[in-house]
Design a protein around this motif. Structure first.
Motif, PDB file in Angstrom:
ATOM      1  N   LEU A 251       0.855  -1.188   0.000  1.00  0.00           N
ATOM      2  CA  LEU A 251       0.000   0.000   0.000  1.00  0.00           C
ATOM      3  C   LEU A 251       0.886   1.232   0.000  1.00  0.00           C
ATOM      4  O   LEU A 251       1.775   1.366   0.845  1.00  0.00           O
ATOM      5  CB  LEU A 251      -0.906   0.023   1.246  1.00  0.00           C
ATOM      6  CG  LEU A 251      -1.640   1.350   1.516  1.00  0.00           C
ATOM      7  CD1 LEU A 251      -2.632   1.656   0.391  1.00  0.00           C
ATOM      8  CD2 LEU A 251      -2.362   1.297   2.870  1.00  0.00           C
ATOM      9  N   LYS A 252       0.640   2.121  -0.943  1.00  0.00           N
ATOM     10  CA  LYS A 252       1.368   3.390  -0.973  1.00  0.00           C
ATOM     11  C   LYS A 252       0.413   4.514  -0.575  1.00  0.00           C
ATOM     12  O   LYS A 252      -0.585   4.764  -1.247  1.00  0.00           O
ATOM     13  CB  LYS A 252       1.959   3.668  -2.354  1.00  0.00           C
ATOM     14  CG  LYS A 252       2.840   4.917  -2.379  1.00  0.00           C
ATOM     15  CD  LYS A 252       3.624   5.066  -3.670  1.00  0.00           C
ATOM     16  CE  LYS A 252       4.656   6.179  -3.531  1.00  0.00           C
ATOM     17  NZ  LYS A 252       5.489   6.350  -4.750  1.00  0.00           N
ATOM     18  N   ASP A 309      -5.079   0.087   9.545  1.00  0.00           N
ATOM     19  CA  ASP A 309      -6.042  -0.878  10.076  1.00  0.00           C
ATOM     20  C   ASP A 309      -6.798  -1.563   8.947  1.00  0.00           C
ATOM     21  O   ASP A 309      -6.988  -2.782   8.946  1.00  0.00           O
ATOM     22  CB  ASP A 309      -7.033  -0.186  11.017  1.00  0.00           C
ATOM     23  CG  ASP A 309      -6.390   0.277  12.317  1.00  0.00           C
ATOM     24  OD1 ASP A 309      -5.273  -0.178  12.629  1.00  0.00           O
ATOM     25  OD2 ASP A 309      -6.997   1.121  13.012  1.00  0.00           O
ATOM     26  N   ARG A 310      -7.239  -0.763   8.000  1.00  0.00           N
ATOM     27  CA  ARG A 310      -8.023  -1.312   6.898  1.00  0.00           C
ATOM     28  C   ARG A 310      -7.178  -2.242   6.030  1.00  0.00           C
ATOM     29  O   ARG A 310      -7.624  -3.326   5.635  1.00  0.00           O
ATOM     30  CB  ARG A 310      -8.578  -0.161   6.066  1.00  0.00           C
ATOM     31  CG  ARG A 310      -9.404  -0.611   4.871  1.00  0.00           C
ATOM     32  CD  ARG A 310      -9.944   0.577   4.116  1.00  0.00           C
ATOM     33  NE  ARG A 310     -10.575   0.131   2.886  1.00  0.00           N
ATOM     34  CZ  ARG A 310     -11.058   0.941   1.963  1.00  0.00           C
ATOM     35  NH1 ARG A 310     -10.986   2.247   2.157  1.00  0.00           N
ATOM     36  NH2 ARG A 310     -11.620   0.484   0.875  1.00  0.00           N
ATOM     37  N   PHE A 311      -5.967  -1.831   5.738  1.00  0.00           N
ATOM     38  CA  PHE A 311      -5.082  -2.616   4.877  1.00  0.00           C
ATOM     39  C   PHE A 311      -4.711  -3.947   5.522  1.00  0.00           C
ATOM     40  O   PHE A 311      -4.757  -5.002   4.878  1.00  0.00           O
ATOM     41  CB  PHE A 311      -3.824  -1.801   4.578  1.00  0.00           C
ATOM     42  CG  PHE A 311      -2.804  -2.499   3.728  1.00  0.00           C
ATOM     43  CD1 PHE A 311      -3.064  -2.786   2.396  1.00  0.00           C
ATOM     44  CD2 PHE A 311      -1.574  -2.853   4.256  1.00  0.00           C
ATOM     45  CE1 PHE A 311      -2.110  -3.419   1.606  1.00  0.00           C
ATOM     46  CE2 PHE A 311      -0.616  -3.479   3.475  1.00  0.00           C
ATOM     47  CZ  PHE A 311      -0.883  -3.764   2.142  1.00  0.00           C
ATOM     48  N   ALA A 326      -8.349  13.010   0.511  1.00  0.00           N
ATOM     49  CA  ALA A 326      -8.684  13.416  -0.847  1.00  0.00           C
ATOM     50  C   ALA A 326      -9.136  12.157  -1.586  1.00  0.00           C
ATOM     51  O   ALA A 326      -8.948  11.033  -1.119  1.00  0.00           O
ATOM     52  CB  ALA A 326      -7.447  14.024  -1.525  1.00  0.00           C
ATOM     53  N   ALA A 327      -9.728  12.333  -2.773  1.00  0.00           N
ATOM     54  CA  ALA A 327     -10.182  11.182  -3.517  1.00  0.00           C
ATOM     55  C   ALA A 327      -8.987  10.351  -3.944  1.00  0.00           C
ATOM     56  O   ALA A 327      -8.011  10.851  -4.464  1.00  0.00           O
ATOM     57  CB  ALA A 327     -10.947  11.652  -4.761  1.00  0.00           C
ATOM     58  N   GLY A 328      -9.079   9.056  -3.732  1.00  0.00           N
ATOM     59  CA  GLY A 328      -7.955   8.175  -4.080  1.00  0.00           C
ATOM     60  C   GLY A 328      -8.484   6.840  -4.537  1.00  0.00           C
ATOM     61  O   GLY A 328      -9.659   6.663  -4.786  1.00  0.00           O
ATOM     62  N   VAL A 329      -7.585   5.891  -4.650  1.00  0.00           N
ATOM     63  CA  VAL A 329      -7.949   4.557  -5.090  1.00  0.00           C
ATOM     64  C   VAL A 329      -7.515   3.573  -4.024  1.00  0.00           C
ATOM     65  O   VAL A 329      -6.377   3.591  -3.589  1.00  0.00           O
ATOM     66  CB  VAL A 329      -7.259   4.213  -6.427  1.00  0.00           C
ATOM     67  CG1 VAL A 329      -7.580   2.791  -6.843  1.00  0.00           C
ATOM     68  CG2 VAL A 329      -7.701   5.189  -7.510  1.00  0.00           C
ATOM     69  N   PHE A 330      -8.433   2.751  -3.592  1.00  0.00           N
ATOM     70  CA  PHE A 330      -8.084   1.688  -2.649  1.00  0.00           C
ATOM     71  C   PHE A 330      -8.894   0.482  -3.101  1.00  0.00           C
ATOM     72  O   PHE A 330     -10.060   0.327  -2.740  1.00  0.00           O
ATOM     73  CB  PHE A 330      -8.452   2.085  -1.218  1.00  0.00           C
ATOM     74  CG  PHE A 330      -7.770   1.227  -0.195  1.00  0.00           C
ATOM     75  CD1 PHE A 330      -8.141  -0.088   0.002  1.00  0.00           C
ATOM     76  CD2 PHE A 330      -6.743   1.737   0.588  1.00  0.00           C
ATOM     77  CE1 PHE A 330      -7.525  -0.887   0.935  1.00  0.00           C
ATOM     78  CE2 PHE A 330      -6.117   0.950   1.541  1.00  0.00           C
ATOM     79  CZ  PHE A 330      -6.506  -0.352   1.712  1.00  0.00           C
ATOM     80  N   ASP A 331      -8.283  -0.356  -3.918  1.00  0.00           N
ATOM     81  CA  ASP A 331      -9.044  -1.378  -4.637  1.00  0.00           C
ATOM     82  C   ASP A 331      -9.080  -2.699  -3.885  1.00  0.00           C
ATOM     83  O   ASP A 331      -8.984  -3.763  -4.478  1.00  0.00           O
ATOM     84  CB  ASP A 331      -8.483  -1.566  -6.037  1.00  0.00           C
ATOM     85  CG  ASP A 331      -6.986  -1.852  -6.035  1.00  0.00           C
ATOM     86  OD1 ASP A 331      -6.425  -1.975  -7.131  1.00  0.00           O
ATOM     87  OD2 ASP A 331      -6.408  -1.944  -4.949  1.00  0.00           O
ATOM     88  N   GLY A 332      -9.237  -2.618  -2.570  1.00  0.00           N
ATOM     89  CA  GLY A 332      -9.409  -3.848  -1.809  1.00  0.00           C
ATOM     90  C   GLY A 332      -8.105  -4.450  -1.360  1.00  0.00           C
ATOM     91  O   GLY A 332      -8.073  -5.453  -0.724  1.00  0.00           O
TER      92      GLY A 332
END
Length: 332
Positions: A251-252, A309-311, A326-332
């Motif tokens: 995760l970056k 925590d989520r990752f 801000a709006a980003g991408v976290f694809d699971g």
């Protein structure tokens, strides 16, 4: 001419006084500050390792360039994470309470020094590496060489290993100037005068941590750190062709300031710089844009902790504090 000579004379006296101030008062203050954690022997030198918490998962914090005392600068983030994890800060040679070293500053050496410091401190793998800036390079090297020891990487505004650009020759001369300015005592005096202590305390820094970081700022430019700075681009070159293992989750976390601010040296958009790095890591790499500047860990510890925590839990639940991001991408 007399006026000019008077100005030069006054300025020379000022420099003498600031030099003496650093060499006596500030040096005494620095030497009186005790290490926050333990000093362990690595290659006949000592490295400082500081930890908080006793959680099952071990998060290893690794500082980027220009952080004089990582154990103080990381403390707010460590306190935020420590109720759920064991959080470990490793200070490289030449940084914080760690001693200098004559060992060449290569990415391979940084990797082995991290491993040795953790082992000597009693911490066994696997680790979740949480590098900042240039330390993301060493973390990728670690994962490529010892994937079984790395449970995951959570990169804080890390340097890209998909882009190589030699350090400009002028940097070497600038670093010499900075070193001289440090010896003259100007850097710590400016730190004393310009540091907003109220803002730091609002970000959960204790008065002691703020004080210690300011003191150490006047002694941060040594031969070991300067060599790291001069060799930083070569560290990228040493790692960029190493395949990143698909078995290591990645995760970056990118600051919105870094994401949005163009850099003339890159000759590409800041977004392309990040996308190329993520593509080098592989399709399993995830990223998130987080509110803050390059030193995310000093101004958005809560946001980093929420994403951590989520990752680590592989949760699909949305972030509950959208105003922080801000709006980003976290694809699971």
């Amino acid at each position: 001419m007399n006026i000019l000579l008077s100005i030069v004379y006054v300025f020379a006296i000022f420099l003498v006084l600031t030099t003496l101030f650093r060499a006596t008062y500030l040096k005494t203050k620095k030497d009186s500050i005790k290490p926050y954690g333990q000093l362990v022997e690595v290659d006949d030198s000592s490295m400082h390792v500081y930890s908080m918490g006793h959680g099952e998962k071990k998060i290893v914090l690794l500082a980027g360039l220009g952080v004089p005392l990582p154990s103080a600068s990381f403390s707010p983030l460590m306190r935020t994470l420590s109720p759920r994890y064991t959080v470990i800060c490793v200070e490289y040679f030449g940084v914080g309470f760690s001693s200098e070293t004559s060992a060449p500053r290569t990415s391979e050496n940084y990797l082995q020094e991290i491993r040795a410091a953790l082992d000597q401190s009693g911490y066994s793998p696997p680790y979740v590496l949480m590098p900042h800036s240039i330390s993301s390079v060493y973390s990728e090297h670690y994962a490529a060489q010892y994937p079984e020891e790395v449970e995951g990487i959570i990169c804080l505004d890390g340097s890209s290993t998909a882009f190589y650009d030699p350090v400009p020759k002028i940097i070497k001369h600038l670093l010499k100037i900075v070193s001289v300015v440090q010896v003259l005592g100007i850097i710590p005096i400016m730190a004393y005068l310009t540091t907003n202590r109220k803002k730091l305390q609002a970000s959960d820094f204790t008065p002691k941590e703020s004080h210690d970081a300011i003191i150490f700022s006047g002694f941060s430019m040594n031969k070991t750190v300067i060599e790291q700075m001069l060799e930083s681009s070569e560290h990228v070159k040493q790692v960029m062709d190493l395949p990143f293992p698909e078995s290591v989750p990645y995760l970056k976390i990118i600051s919105n300031e870094t994401w949005e601010t163009p850099n003339k040296q890159l000759k590409m958009t800041p977004q392309d710089y990040q996308y190329q790095h993520l593509a080098r890591i592989g399709p399993h790499a995830k990223h998130e844009i987080l509110e803050g500047d390059h030193f995310l860990f000093t101004n958005n510890a809560e946001g980093i902790a929420a994403l951590t925590d989520r990752f680590l839990s592989n949760s699909q639940e949305p972030i509950t504090s959208p105003s922080r991001f801000a709006a980003g991408v976290f694809d699971g």
